[in-house]
Design a protein around this motif. Structure first.
Motif, mmCIF file in Angstrom:
data_model
loop_
_atom_site.group_PDB
_atom_site.id
_atom_site.type_symbol
_atom_site.label_atom_id
_atom_site.label_comp_id
_atom_site.label_asym_id
_atom_site.label_seq_id
_atom_site.Cartn_x
_atom_site.Cartn_y
_atom_site.Cartn_z
ATOM 1 N N ARG A 88 84.084 7.942 63.526
ATOM 2 C CA ARG A 88 84.043 8.047 62.064
ATOM 3 C C ARG A 88 85.163 7.221 61.430
ATOM 4 N NH1 ARG A 88 86.864 11.080 58.467
ATOM 5 N NH2 ARG A 88 87.864 12.287 60.110
ATOM 6 N N LEU A 89 86.342 7.277 62.019
ATOM 7 C CA LEU A 89 87.487 6.555 61.456
ATOM 8 C C LEU A 89 87.396 5.052 61.681
ATOM 9 C CD1 LEU A 89 90.231 9.070 62.544
ATOM 10 C CD2 LEU A 89 89.625 8.518 60.181
ATOM 11 N N ARG A 90 86.918 4.654 62.843
ATOM 12 C CA ARG A 90 86.861 3.229 63.183
ATOM 13 C C ARG A 90 85.553 2.560 62.794
ATOM 14 N NH1 ARG A 90 89.643 3.081 69.156
ATOM 15 N NH2 ARG A 90 91.779 3.327 68.448
ATOM 16 N N GLY A 91 84.519 3.360 62.575
ATOM 17 C CA GLY A 91 83.221 2.790 62.250
ATOM 18 C C GLY A 91 82.447 2.346 63.471
ATOM 19 N N ALA A 92 82.934 2.656 64.640
ATOM 20 C CA ALA A 92 82.276 2.307 65.898
ATOM 21 C C ALA A 92 82.702 3.322 66.957
ATOM 22 C CB ALA A 92 82.677 0.908 66.347
ATOM 23 N N PRO A 93 81.841 3.584 67.937
ATOM 24 C CA PRO A 93 82.228 4.544 68.973
ATOM 25 C C PRO A 93 83.400 4.015 69.799
ATOM 26 C CG PRO A 93 80.098 3.557 69.470
ATOM 27 C CD PRO A 93 80.496 3.061 68.122
ATOM 28 N N PRO A 94 84.271 4.909 70.248
ATOM 29 C CA PRO A 94 85.426 4.467 71.032
ATOM 30 C C PRO A 94 85.014 4.019 72.429
ATOM 31 C CG PRO A 94 85.360 6.852 70.973
ATOM 32 C CD PRO A 94 84.263 6.360 70.069
#
Length: 126
Positions: free
Chosen positions: A62-68
């Motif tokens: 959610r914070l990065r806009g992409a899965p870790p």
């Protein structure tokens, strides 16, 4: 008494501020929070806590806009050491989440702190 300065100062640097990326405080806090949560995710994965890892991964995404990116780089540290490390990371994440008023991340970090504190306590014999 003094003669006024008629030339430009040699100590003033003409810096083009558009040449450097400018971020808001909120963007910086998002980056910092995502970093702490990603580090917490790595320790959580090493502890083998799959469900908890998925919750943390969702917040990072959610914070990065992409899965870790997740990997299984094991440190072979003792579980107590891993719980200590996870507790510290969750505490840092909680501080940043609180300062940016991110309720979901703050609740998650507080829950993880409680869980790692409980994991570090010796089992009660009743």
């Amino acid at each position: 008494m003094y003669e006024p300065i008629r030339t430009k100062s040699v100590h003033t640097m003409a810096v083009d501020t558009t040449a450097y990326p400018q971020r808001t405080r909120e963007e910086e806090l998002d980056i910092q929070l995502a970093g702490y949560l990603a580090a917490l995710l790595a320790v959580t994965d090493e502890l083998g806590l799959t469900a908890e890892g998925e919750r943390i991964a969702a917040q990072v995404a959610r914070l990065r806009g992409a899965p870790p990116v997740r990997h299984a780089a094991l440190t072979n540290a003792a579980p107590a050491t891993l719980h200590d490390r996870a507790h510290a990371l969750a505490g840092r994440a909680l501080l940043v989440a609180a300062s940016r008023a991110d309720t979901a991340a703050a609740i998650l970090a507080a829950e993880r702190m409680d869980a790692h504190t409980a994991a570090r306590q010796p089992a009660c014999a009743h």
